[in-house]
Design an enzyme around this catalytic site. Structure first.
Site, PDB file in Angstrom:
ATOM      1  N   CYS A  50       0.818  -1.218   0.000  1.00  8.83           N
ATOM      2  CA  CYS A  50       0.000   0.000   0.000  1.00  8.83           C
ATOM      3  C   CYS A  50       0.847   1.261   0.000  1.00  8.83           C
ATOM      4  O   CYS A  50       0.369   2.330  -0.387  1.00  8.83           O
ATOM      5  CB  CYS A  50      -0.961   0.006   1.193  1.00  8.83           C
ATOM      6  SG  CYS A  50      -0.143  -0.001   2.804  1.00  8.83           S
ATOM      7  N   GLN A 118       5.815  -9.017   3.787  1.00  3.95           N
ATOM      8  CA  GLN A 118       5.600  -8.644   2.385  1.00  3.95           C
ATOM      9  C   GLN A 118       6.866  -8.839   1.560  1.00  3.95           C
ATOM     10  O   GLN A 118       6.798  -9.251   0.400  1.00  3.95           O
ATOM     11  CB  GLN A 118       5.114  -7.192   2.316  1.00  3.95           C
ATOM     12  CG  GLN A 118       3.713  -7.017   2.878  1.00  3.95           C
ATOM     13  CD  GLN A 118       3.351  -5.558   3.139  1.00  3.95           C
ATOM     14  OE1 GLN A 118       4.225  -4.717   3.388  1.00  3.95           O
ATOM     15  NE2 GLN A 118       2.060  -5.246   3.102  1.00  3.95           N
TER      16      GLN A 118
END
Length: 417
Positions: A50, A118
């Site tokens: 994000c 991630q």
């Protein structure tokens, strides 16, 4: 070999630019499977979250623009239009940048733990489709180790906030106490679940959960003691809600202008807060123009986490020391990696000669027992190893020095066919 990272993050680009670079896992996997379409693009890992979109690549010397073309194709074109928002780090600076990312020093929320997961996921995907090789395998193994080391040897993650908790803090700051508030959540993924947990911890008693797949909404609602609502009817449940928080993976707006206009008509002017923590954004930014609506997005969280940054500056200094040690060790490792193909070729040639001669002589010796063969095998291997030891030591010792080219060319010339 040219190692680099090309990308943008929350510091270099606003959300309206970042969301154009947000790429889903299916698109990334498809792109990685087609690396052969790009000249000189040997290894690639794509990290898309994000708050950042980055391409780590290894290209042949003189062909580094292949990585830029790969990024352009991955996002469907338009890289040249946002050139001013992009950054590019090469060699040692690329290594340092990745280590700072994995250690969460480059995160909006310093010390948050999600970025390490991630990084692992991005590397795992690339490796699973054979998009990585010796360089990026080495680099990302080190980066993962750095992230773990920083989290265990410093207190940078101690009582850290996250994007989800910062969103709840923002909701509390803007609306006062949350104990009497009703909240509608769009999304049932990890971020939405963490947000719901923080809402419960802050005393929210009524949480509605909306998701495209009602089963996932029901599953999450059961865990948090909330209520699942049908996706299509979600905004009708907002008639009496005080706050709407969105965190989906949708590639388009899930809360539209006209829907919100109808909502505010039904609410008869009662104000409502939207907090959109998705990238790409879930809420049409035009919604902010509707009377009674206050809209915040993920970039608005920066002021909320500022105190978090200040309290972690000392821990960040300790983390930087750890990172520099790993950068130095990795640079040393890469100096020697460039010689591996040459050393492997040298060893292969010597081994072929050894096996050929052993096969030739064994057929001429009568009563050549298995024990004799074993002894000769060990002896010939040791001879080859000792003969190659000095050339290989000289090669390694020349790494990064003015003699590197001389020894490389000398070994190639002396042992060429």
């Amino acid at each position: 070999m040219h190692l680099s990272v090309l990308g943008l993050n929350y510091k270099s680009a606003p959300i309206e630019v970042r969301e154009k670079f947000s790429v889903g896992s299916h698109s990334i996997r498809r792109g990685l499977k087609n690396l052969s379409d790009y000249d000189g693009l040997n290894e690639v890992v794509v990290l898309s979250t994000c708050n950042r979109s980055e391409i780590y690549s290894v290209t042949a010397d003189g062909l580094k623009d292949s990585a830029r073309q790969f990024l352009n194709d991955l996002i469907g074109g338009g890289v040249e239009e946002v050139e001013s928002f992009l950054y590019e780090f090469e060699g040692e600076n690329c290594i340092r940048h990745l280590f700072e990312v994995s250690a969460s020093l480059d995160s909006l929320v310093i010390g948050e733990g999600q970025i390490l997961s991630q990084v692992k996921a991005a590397y795992s995907m690339a490796k699973s489709v054979d998009a990585t090789g010796t360089i990026l395998n080495t680099l990302f193994h080190k980066a993962i180790t750095v992230g773990k080391t920083v989290r265990t040897e410093t207190k940078i993650a101690y009582n850290s906030v996250s994007v989800s908790s910062a969103a709840v803090d923002l909701a509390a700051e803007k609306s006062g106490t949350l104990t009497d508030k009703k909240v509608l959540l769009f999304g049932a993924g990890k971020m939405a679940f963490l947000t719901a947990q923080h809402l419960k911890d802050n005393g929210v008693k009524k949480i509605f959960v909306a998701n495209h797949h009602i089963e996932r909404a029901e599953e999450m609602a059961k865990k948090i003691g909330g209520e699942a609502v049908d996706w299509e009817d979600a905004l009708f449940f907002a008639d009496n809600a005080d706050i709407i928080i969105t965190s989906t993976g949708a590639p388009h707006y899930v809360v539209k202008f006209w829907q919100t206009q109808q909502l505010m008509t039904r609410r008869a002017g009662r104000e409502i807060i939207f907090i959109d923590i998705a990238v790409p954004r879930d809420v049409d930014p035009e919604v902010a123009k509707i009377k009674g609506v206050t809209l915040y997005n993920i970039d608005d969280l920066e002021s909320v986490v500022e105190s978090n940054k200040k309290s972690r500056l000392e821990e960040a200094k300790d983390a930087e020391k750890i990172i520099e040690e790993f950068v130095s060790a990795t640079m040393t490792r890469f100096k020697y990696l460039k010689f591996q193909p040459l050393m492997a070729d040298l060893s292969d040639r010597a081994e072929k000669i050894r096996q050929r001669e052993l096969k030739r002589i064994s057929g001429k010796i009568s009563n050549f027992t298995d024990e004799d063969k074993k002894l000769v095998e060990q002896m010939t291997k040791m001879i080859v190893r000792k003969l190659l030891r000095l050339p290989m030591m000289k090669l390694n010792a020349s790494a990064g020095t003015t003699q590197e080219k001389f020894y490389t060319e000398a070994v190639r010339a002396l042992f060429a066919d």
